[in-house]
Design a protein around this motif. Structure first.
Motif, short mmCIF file in Angstrom:
data_model
loop_
_atom_site.label_atom_id
_atom_site.label_comp_id
_atom_site.label_asym_id
_atom_site.label_seq_id
_atom_site.Cartn_x
_atom_site.Cartn_y
_atom_site.Cartn_z
N SER A 182 -25.93 -36.59 -134.32
CA SER A 182 -24.97 -36.47 -135.42
C SER A 182 -25.71 -36.05 -136.69
O SER A 182 -26.80 -36.54 -136.98
CB SER A 182 -24.23 -37.79 -135.65
N THR A 236 -27.95 -28.70 -143.21
CA THR A 236 -26.94 -29.15 -142.24
C THR A 236 -25.53 -28.68 -142.60
O THR A 236 -24.57 -29.10 -141.95
CB THR A 236 -26.95 -30.68 -142.14
N LEU A 250 -22.46 -28.12 -140.07
CA LEU A 250 -22.73 -28.79 -138.80
C LEU A 250 -22.02 -30.15 -138.80
O LEU A 250 -22.63 -31.20 -139.04
CB LEU A 250 -24.23 -28.96 -138.59
N ASP A 251 -20.74 -30.12 -138.55
CA ASP A 251 -19.92 -31.33 -138.66
C ASP A 251 -19.74 -32.06 -137.34
O ASP A 251 -19.49 -33.26 -137.32
CB ASP A 251 -18.53 -30.97 -139.22
N GLU A 252 -19.85 -31.34 -136.23
CA GLU A 252 -19.63 -31.96 -134.94
C GLU A 252 -20.95 -32.41 -134.32
O GLU A 252 -22.02 -31.92 -134.66
CB GLU A 252 -18.93 -30.97 -134.00
N GLU A 253 -20.83 -33.35 -133.38
CA GLU A 253 -22.03 -33.83 -132.69
C GLU A 253 -22.60 -32.72 -131.80
O GLU A 253 -21.88 -31.93 -131.21
CB GLU A 253 -21.70 -35.04 -131.83
N LEU A 254 -23.91 -32.69 -131.74
CA LEU A 254 -24.61 -31.75 -130.87
C LEU A 254 -25.19 -32.53 -129.70
O LEU A 254 -25.93 -33.50 -129.90
CB LEU A 254 -25.73 -31.06 -131.66
N ASP A 256 -28.30 -23.15 -127.79
CA ASP A 256 -27.15 -23.79 -128.41
C ASP A 256 -26.88 -23.22 -129.80
O ASP A 256 -27.79 -23.14 -130.65
CB ASP A 256 -27.37 -25.31 -128.51
N ARG A 257 -25.65 -22.83 -130.05
CA ARG A 257 -25.28 -22.20 -131.31
C ARG A 257 -25.54 -23.09 -132.52
O ARG A 257 -26.04 -22.63 -133.55
CB ARG A 257 -23.79 -21.81 -131.25
N ASP A 258 -25.21 -24.38 -132.41
CA ASP A 258 -25.39 -25.29 -133.55
C ASP A 258 -26.87 -25.52 -133.85
O ASP A 258 -27.26 -25.63 -135.01
CB ASP A 258 -24.69 -26.61 -133.29
N GLN A 318 -28.14 -22.58 -135.67
CA GLN A 318 -27.66 -22.61 -137.06
C GLN A 318 -28.52 -23.55 -137.89
O GLN A 318 -28.87 -23.25 -139.04
CB GLN A 318 -26.20 -23.06 -137.11
N LEU A 319 -28.86 -24.70 -137.31
CA LEU A 319 -29.74 -25.65 -138.01
C LEU A 319 -31.07 -25.00 -138.35
O LEU A 319 -31.56 -25.11 -139.49
CB LEU A 319 -29.96 -26.87 -137.11
#
Length: 282
Positions: A146, A154, A157-161, A214-216, A219-220
């Motif tokens: 999270s 961040t 990035l609101d959703e859990e990865l 993973d896209r997220d 992004q990080l």
């Protein structure tokens, strides 16, 4: 009618490059030197670099693959990335070069096993704010990460990865005032953080190739690159349909006109010849 169709085809072919994906914006974004020396899995490192190169083209930064020897000259570099590096990486002059670079405002990004790099280098341990305790967990397990809000790194990035990794244990755990924790596991254990005053960022995930897909997570990392480079503006995606600069546009228009003109003459002659042939047959 045939003449018109042929002419339209010629013009469409000539104009096709104008509607295809344009080249990325001219290099002017952050210059990132990425080092993977000593990584435990070369296939993962290669895939990570491949994905980062795609991110670089799309998000206007330049990725430069290098080795520890390239740390001797960081004048044109904005961010140094230790991507899953091994323990033995730098000699003393190279350590001094990295320290001078970071303390002078440069960015340092470390992922996964880079936390174990140069275990006797006190400055590195201090800016990371922790030391890995033993090897990572085995086997790998899937965990939910999270993200904490309030940081440019961040943002969005609101959703859990959920990623599957072999997880490190840290002692001491990074915390204020030296470090800002950006993400943690469900247990509360921090896995992503940055230094409170220097542009130093660490992400524990990255040892598994699927994480780099993973896209997220990407992004990080790209937002960490932007932050590490000291960029104040918004991270802007390169547009595939951005119009070229006007001198190029004018040249291209003249080229299209010339092609269309020459093509129309050729089509007219071909059509005239075919008409004469049909008339003779009739």
């Amino acid at each position: 009618m045939r003449t018109l169709l042929r002419l339209c085809t010629i013009v469409a072919l000539a104009c096709a490059p104008a509607f295809g994906p344009s080249a990325a914006f001219a290099a002017g974004g952050p210059q990132v030197l990425v080092i993977t020396t000593g990584n435990a899995a070369q296939d993962v490192a290669d895939y990570a670099v491949e994905r980062l190169e795609m991110e670089a083209r799309r998000w206007n930064f330049t990725l430069i693959e290098g080795t520890a020897e390239d740390l001797a000259d960081l004048e044109e570099i904005d961010v140094v990335m230790f991507l899953n590096t091994g323990e033995e990486l730098l000699d003393e002059p190279q350590q001094a070069a990295v320290q001078e670079f970071v303390e002078g405002g440069g960015g340092l990004i470390a992922t996964n096993s880079a936390v174990t790099t140069e275990p006797d280098w006190a400055w590195y341990r201090d800016v990371l704010g922790t030391t890995a305790v033993g090897p990572p967990s085995d086997p790998a397990t899937e965990e939910a990460i999270s993200f904490n809000s309030g940081s440019r790194i961040t943002e969005g990035l609101d959703e859990e990865l959920k990623v599957t990794e072999r997880w490190y244990t840290f002692d001491p755990e990074p915390a204020q005032p030296k470090a800002t924790v950006l993400a943690q596991l469900g247990t509360g254990a921090p896995v992503v953080w940055n230094h409170a005053s220097l542009r130093v960022f660490y992400a524990a995930p990255g040892g598994d190739g699927n994480t780099w897909g993973d896209r997220d997570f990407l992004q990080l990392i790209r937002q960490a690159v932007w932050w590490g480079a000291g960029e104040e503006g918004a991270l802007v995606q390169n547009s595939d349909d951005a119009a070229p600069a006007w001198p190029y546009t004018l040249t291209f228009v003249l080229f299209v006109v010339a092609v269309a003109g020459g093509g129309s003459i050729a089509v007219w002659r071909l059509d005239k010849a075919e008409s004469a042939k049909e008339h003779a047959v009739a």
